[in-house]
Design a protein around this motif. Structure first.
Motif, PDB file in Angstrom:
ATOM      1  N   ALA A 109      45.814  47.112  46.591  1.00 16.31           N
ATOM      2  CA  ALA A 109      45.598  45.672  46.724  1.00 16.31           C
ATOM      3  C   ALA A 109      45.702  45.207  48.167  1.00 16.31           C
ATOM      4  O   ALA A 109      45.031  44.267  48.583  1.00 16.31           O
ATOM      5  CB  ALA A 109      46.615  44.916  45.859  1.00 16.31           C
ATOM      6  N   HIS A 161      52.925  47.398  47.486  1.00 14.02           N
ATOM      7  CA  HIS A 161      51.907  48.266  46.895  1.00 14.02           C
ATOM      8  C   HIS A 161      51.973  49.667  47.495  1.00 14.02           C
ATOM      9  O   HIS A 161      51.917  50.672  46.772  1.00 14.02           O
ATOM     10  CB  HIS A 161      50.524  47.650  47.107  1.00 14.02           C
ATOM     11  CG  HIS A 161      50.416  46.245  46.610  1.00 14.02           C
ATOM     12  ND1 HIS A 161      50.321  45.938  45.273  1.00 14.02           N
ATOM     13  CD2 HIS A 161      50.414  45.059  47.271  1.00 14.02           C
ATOM     14  CE1 HIS A 161      50.256  44.625  45.128  1.00 14.02           C
ATOM     15  NE2 HIS A 161      50.311  44.072  46.326  1.00 14.02           N
ATOM     16  N   TRP A 189      46.369  48.359  39.540  1.00 14.65           N
ATOM     17  CA  TRP A 189      47.022  47.083  39.217  1.00 14.65           C
ATOM     18  C   TRP A 189      47.947  47.208  38.010  1.00 14.65           C
ATOM     19  O   TRP A 189      48.551  46.222  37.594  1.00 14.65           O
ATOM     20  CB  TRP A 189      45.969  46.023  38.925  1.00 14.65           C
ATOM     21  CG  TRP A 189      45.037  45.813  40.074  1.00 14.65           C
ATOM     22  CD1 TRP A 189      43.892  46.498  40.346  1.00 14.65           C
ATOM     23  CD2 TRP A 189      45.189  44.862  41.125  1.00 14.65           C
ATOM     24  NE1 TRP A 189      43.317  46.037  41.490  1.00 14.65           N
ATOM     25  CE2 TRP A 189      44.079  45.041  41.987  1.00 14.65           C
ATOM     26  CE3 TRP A 189      46.143  43.891  41.421  1.00 14.65           C
ATOM     27  CZ2 TRP A 189      43.907  44.258  43.128  1.00 14.65           C
ATOM     28  CZ3 TRP A 189      45.961  43.118  42.550  1.00 14.65           C
ATOM     29  CH2 TRP A 189      44.860  43.301  43.394  1.00 14.65           C
ATOM     30  N   THR A 201      42.613  40.074  45.139  1.00 15.27           N
ATOM     31  CA  THR A 201      42.767  39.669  43.747  1.00 15.27           C
ATOM     32  C   THR A 201      41.841  38.539  43.358  1.00 15.27           C
ATOM     33  O   THR A 201      41.703  38.243  42.180  1.00 15.27           O
ATOM     34  CB  THR A 201      44.224  39.224  43.458  1.00 15.27           C
ATOM     35  OG1 THR A 201      44.588  38.200  44.373  1.00 15.27           O
ATOM     36  CG2 THR A 201      45.187  40.368  43.569  1.00 15.27           C
ATOM     37  N   ARG A 227      39.701  39.767  40.873  1.00 18.91           N
ATOM     38  CA  ARG A 227      40.328  40.352  39.701  1.00 18.91           C
ATOM     39  C   ARG A 227      40.537  39.304  38.630  1.00 18.91           C
ATOM     40  O   ARG A 227      40.334  38.109  38.834  1.00 18.91           O
ATOM     41  CB  ARG A 227      41.692  40.975  40.087  1.00 18.91           C
ATOM     42  CG  ARG A 227      41.581  42.057  41.146  1.00 18.91           C
ATOM     43  CD  ARG A 227      40.836  43.271  40.649  1.00 18.91           C
ATOM     44  NE  ARG A 227      41.580  43.913  39.562  1.00 18.91           N
ATOM     45  CZ  ARG A 227      41.280  45.082  39.060  1.00 18.91           C
ATOM     46  NH1 ARG A 227      40.249  45.759  39.527  1.00 18.91           N
ATOM     47  NH2 ARG A 227      41.985  45.600  38.087  1.00 18.91           N
ATOM     48  N   GLN A 277      47.744  37.489  42.106  1.00 25.06           N
ATOM     49  CA  GLN A 277      48.714  38.356  42.777  1.00 25.06           C
ATOM     50  C   GLN A 277      50.096  38.220  42.142  1.00 25.06           C
ATOM     51  O   GLN A 277      50.541  37.131  41.809  1.00 25.06           O
ATOM     52  CB  GLN A 277      48.810  37.977  44.248  1.00 25.06           C
ATOM     53  CG  GLN A 277      49.891  38.738  44.993  1.00 25.06           C
ATOM     54  CD  GLN A 277      50.385  37.976  46.193  1.00 25.06           C
ATOM     55  OE1 GLN A 277      49.905  36.902  46.489  1.00 25.06           O
ATOM     56  NE2 GLN A 277      51.359  38.540  46.865  1.00 25.06           N
TER      57      GLN A 277
END
Length: 215
Positions: free
Chosen positions: A23, A52, A97, A149, A152, A156
Protein backbone atom coordinates in the motif's frame (compact mmCIF):
# COMPACT_ATOMS: atom_id res chain seq x y z
CA UNK A 1 17.45 -25.53 -10.72
CA UNK A 2 20.86 -26.12 -9.22
CA UNK A 3 20.89 -25.92 -5.46
CA UNK A 4 23.81 -23.96 -4.02
CA UNK A 5 22.71 -24.32 -0.43
CA UNK A 6 22.36 -20.55 -0.15
CA UNK A 7 18.92 -19.19 0.67
CA UNK A 8 19.08 -15.71 -0.77
CA UNK A 9 20.46 -15.25 -4.24
CA UNK A 10 17.65 -16.93 -6.17
CA UNK A 11 14.71 -15.44 -4.30
CA UNK A 12 13.88 -13.11 -7.20
CA UNK A 13 13.94 -16.04 -9.63
CA UNK A 14 11.67 -18.10 -7.43
CA UNK A 15 9.03 -15.37 -7.40
CA UNK A 16 9.75 -14.10 -10.91
CA UNK A 17 6.94 -12.11 -12.41
CA UNK A 18 6.15 -10.45 -9.10
CA UNK A 19 5.82 -6.72 -9.61
CA UNK A 20 3.24 -5.98 -6.96
CA UNK A 21 3.70 -3.24 -4.43
CA UNK A 22 2.49 -2.74 -0.88
CA UNK A 23 0.00 0.00 0.00
CA UNK A 24 2.91 2.33 0.72
CA UNK A 25 4.39 1.77 -2.73
CA UNK A 26 7.29 -0.46 -1.62
CA UNK A 27 8.32 -3.07 -4.19
CA UNK A 28 7.53 -6.51 -2.85
CA UNK A 29 10.42 -8.40 -4.44
CA UNK A 30 12.90 -5.99 -2.82
CA UNK A 31 11.36 -6.71 0.59
CA UNK A 32 11.52 -10.44 -0.15
CA UNK A 33 15.21 -10.22 -0.92
CA UNK A 34 15.84 -8.19 2.24
CA UNK A 35 14.08 -10.81 4.37
CA UNK A 36 15.76 -13.73 2.59
CA UNK A 37 19.17 -12.14 3.19
CA UNK A 38 18.39 -12.10 6.91
CA UNK A 39 18.08 -8.32 7.08
CA UNK A 40 14.38 -8.07 7.95
CA UNK A 41 15.28 -6.27 11.18
CA UNK A 42 17.56 -3.75 9.47
CA UNK A 43 14.93 -1.19 8.56
CA UNK A 44 15.35 1.78 6.28
CA UNK A 45 14.01 5.18 7.30
CA UNK A 46 10.82 4.50 5.36
CA UNK A 47 10.39 1.03 6.84
CA UNK A 48 10.75 2.34 10.39
CA UNK A 49 7.72 4.54 9.74
CA UNK A 50 5.71 2.12 7.63
CA UNK A 51 3.33 -0.46 9.10
CA UNK A 52 2.93 -2.21 5.75
CA UNK A 53 6.66 -2.79 5.27
CA UNK A 54 7.11 -3.95 8.86
CA UNK A 55 4.31 -6.51 8.54
CA UNK A 56 5.61 -7.76 5.19
CA UNK A 57 9.20 -8.11 6.39
CA UNK A 58 8.05 -9.95 9.50
CA UNK A 59 5.96 -12.42 7.52
CA UNK A 60 8.54 -12.92 4.77
CA UNK A 61 11.23 -13.53 7.38
CA UNK A 62 9.05 -16.12 9.10
CA UNK A 63 8.21 -17.94 5.87
CA UNK A 64 11.81 -17.98 4.61
CA UNK A 65 13.27 -19.04 7.99
CA UNK A 66 13.41 -22.81 7.23
CA UNK A 67 15.53 -22.13 4.13
CA UNK A 68 17.91 -19.83 5.96
CA UNK A 69 18.18 -22.30 8.85
CA UNK A 70 19.36 -25.12 6.58
CA UNK A 71 21.81 -22.84 4.80
CA UNK A 72 23.25 -21.70 8.13
CA UNK A 73 24.02 -25.34 8.91
CA UNK A 74 25.83 -25.61 5.55
CA UNK A 75 23.25 -28.10 4.35
CA UNK A 76 22.18 -27.92 0.73
CA UNK A 77 18.67 -26.51 0.64
CA UNK A 78 16.40 -28.82 -1.38
CA UNK A 79 14.94 -27.17 -4.46
CA UNK A 80 11.56 -28.58 -3.45
CA UNK A 81 11.68 -26.62 -0.19
CA UNK A 82 12.54 -23.38 -1.96
CA UNK A 83 9.76 -23.99 -4.47
CA UNK A 84 7.25 -24.69 -1.71
CA UNK A 85 8.25 -21.53 0.14
CA UNK A 86 8.05 -19.49 -3.06
CA UNK A 87 4.55 -20.85 -3.69
CA UNK A 88 3.55 -19.83 -0.18
CA UNK A 89 4.92 -16.34 -0.76
CA UNK A 90 3.01 -15.98 -4.03
CA UNK A 91 -0.18 -16.86 -2.19
CA UNK A 92 0.61 -14.35 0.54
CA UNK A 93 1.12 -11.47 -1.84
CA UNK A 94 -1.95 -12.21 -3.95
CA UNK A 95 -3.72 -9.55 -1.88
CA UNK A 96 -1.60 -7.50 0.50
CA UNK A 97 -4.64 -5.87 2.09
CA UNK A 98 -5.68 -9.02 3.94
CA UNK A 99 -4.35 -11.54 6.42
CA UNK A 100 -4.17 -15.13 5.26
CA UNK A 101 -4.68 -18.33 7.20
CA UNK A 102 -4.81 -21.71 5.52
CA UNK A 103 -7.13 -24.44 6.76
CA UNK A 104 -8.26 -27.81 5.45
CA UNK A 105 -11.38 -26.10 4.15
CA UNK A 106 -9.55 -23.39 2.21
CA UNK A 107 -8.22 -19.89 2.84
CA UNK A 108 -9.36 -17.43 5.50
CA UNK A 109 -8.67 -13.73 4.89
CA UNK A 110 -9.35 -10.77 7.17
CA UNK A 111 -9.11 -7.19 5.94
CA UNK A 112 -6.54 -4.92 7.51
CA UNK A 113 -9.30 -2.45 8.43
CA UNK A 114 -10.96 -5.22 10.48
CA UNK A 115 -7.67 -5.94 12.24
CA UNK A 116 -7.44 -2.23 13.10
CA UNK A 117 -11.04 -2.21 14.37
CA UNK A 118 -10.38 -5.17 16.70
CA UNK A 119 -7.37 -3.39 18.15
CA UNK A 120 -9.32 -0.15 18.67
CA UNK A 121 -12.12 -1.95 20.49
CA UNK A 122 -9.62 -3.72 22.73
CA UNK A 123 -8.06 -0.34 23.59
CA UNK A 124 -11.41 1.28 24.38
CA UNK A 125 -12.14 -1.42 26.96
CA UNK A 126 -9.03 -0.62 29.00
CA UNK A 127 -9.83 1.35 32.19
CA UNK A 128 -8.53 4.90 31.91
CA UNK A 129 -8.88 5.09 28.12
CA UNK A 130 -11.39 7.69 26.95
CA UNK A 131 -10.78 7.58 23.20
CA UNK A 132 -8.89 5.16 20.95
CA UNK A 133 -8.30 5.44 17.24
CA UNK A 134 -5.94 4.10 14.63
CA UNK A 135 -3.31 6.30 13.11
CA UNK A 136 -0.26 6.06 10.91
CA UNK A 137 3.06 6.87 12.53
CA UNK A 138 4.15 8.64 9.36
CA UNK A 139 2.19 11.24 7.43
CA UNK A 140 4.25 10.38 4.33
CA UNK A 141 3.43 6.68 4.57
CA UNK A 142 -0.20 7.51 5.30
CA UNK A 143 -0.44 9.73 2.25
CA UNK A 144 1.05 7.03 -0.01
CA UNK A 145 -1.33 4.41 1.39
CA UNK A 146 -4.31 6.73 1.07
CA UNK A 147 -3.46 7.51 -2.55
CA UNK A 148 -3.29 3.81 -3.34
CA UNK A 149 -6.49 2.94 -1.46
CA UNK A 150 -8.52 5.36 -3.53
CA UNK A 151 -8.69 2.55 -6.06
CA UNK A 152 -9.66 -0.01 -3.46
CA UNK A 153 -13.00 -0.96 -1.98
CA UNK A 154 -12.15 0.01 1.56
CA UNK A 155 -10.30 2.97 3.10
CA UNK A 156 -6.88 3.07 4.69
CA UNK A 157 -6.61 1.36 8.05
CA UNK A 158 -3.85 2.06 10.56
CA UNK A 159 -2.64 -1.52 10.28
CA UNK A 160 -0.18 -3.37 8.08
CA UNK A 161 -1.03 -7.03 7.50
CA UNK A 162 0.35 -9.98 5.58
CA UNK A 163 -0.25 -13.65 6.20
CA UNK A 164 -0.58 -14.10 9.95
CA UNK A 165 1.47 -11.02 10.81
CA UNK A 166 0.11 -7.59 11.73
CA UNK A 167 1.57 -4.27 12.83
CA UNK A 168 -0.95 -1.80 14.27
CA UNK A 169 -0.69 1.84 15.32
CA UNK A 170 -3.06 3.04 18.04
CA UNK A 171 -3.45 6.50 19.53
CA UNK A 172 -5.38 7.03 22.75
CA UNK A 173 -6.67 9.80 24.97
CA UNK A 174 -6.61 8.87 28.65
CA UNK A 175 -8.04 10.20 31.90
CA UNK A 176 -5.93 12.99 33.34
CA UNK A 177 -4.13 11.81 36.45
CA UNK A 178 -3.84 8.22 35.28
CA UNK A 179 -0.49 6.49 35.01
CA UNK A 180 -0.14 6.83 31.27
CA UNK A 181 2.64 4.31 30.67
CA UNK A 182 0.69 1.63 32.53
CA UNK A 183 -2.45 2.35 30.53
CA UNK A 184 -0.54 2.26 27.24
CA UNK A 185 1.06 -1.06 28.19
CA UNK A 186 -2.34 -2.55 29.05
CA UNK A 187 -3.74 -1.31 25.74
CA UNK A 188 -0.84 -2.94 23.93
CA UNK A 189 -1.22 -6.29 25.69
CA UNK A 190 -4.99 -6.43 25.30
CA UNK A 191 -4.87 -5.52 21.64
CA UNK A 192 -2.27 -8.21 20.96
CA UNK A 193 -4.31 -10.82 22.85
CA UNK A 194 -7.53 -9.88 21.06
CA UNK A 195 -5.92 -10.00 17.63
CA UNK A 196 -4.49 -13.41 18.32
CA UNK A 197 -7.78 -14.70 19.72
CA UNK A 198 -10.20 -13.12 17.25
CA UNK A 199 -8.18 -12.96 14.04
CA UNK A 200 -5.90 -15.98 14.44
CA UNK A 201 -2.77 -13.85 14.07
CA UNK A 202 0.56 -15.19 15.27
CA UNK A 203 2.99 -12.30 15.04
CA UNK A 204 1.47 -9.06 16.29
CA UNK A 205 3.08 -5.70 17.05
CA UNK A 206 0.99 -2.88 18.52
CA UNK A 207 2.43 0.61 18.83
CA UNK A 208 0.59 2.83 21.30
CA UNK A 209 0.80 6.63 21.46
CA UNK A 210 -0.87 8.67 24.18
CA UNK A 211 -1.99 11.70 22.20
CA UNK A 212 -4.09 13.51 24.79
CA UNK A 213 -5.46 13.52 28.32
CA UNK A 214 -9.04 14.36 29.22
CA UNK A 215 -10.12 15.79 32.56
Amino acid sequence: MADSGQPVHDIRQLVSGTTRRLACGAVIDELLEQAADGHADQLTDHQRRCLHCQAALGEFGRVWAPVRSLAAEHVAVPATLKTAVASQIRTLIADVWYTLQRSDGGAIRIAGRVVAAIAREAARNVPGVRVAFGRSASSTAATSAKRTTLRRRHPQAAAGVLGRTAVVDLAIAAHYGSRLDAIAYEVQQRAIAELRAKAGLQNVTVNVTVDDVIT
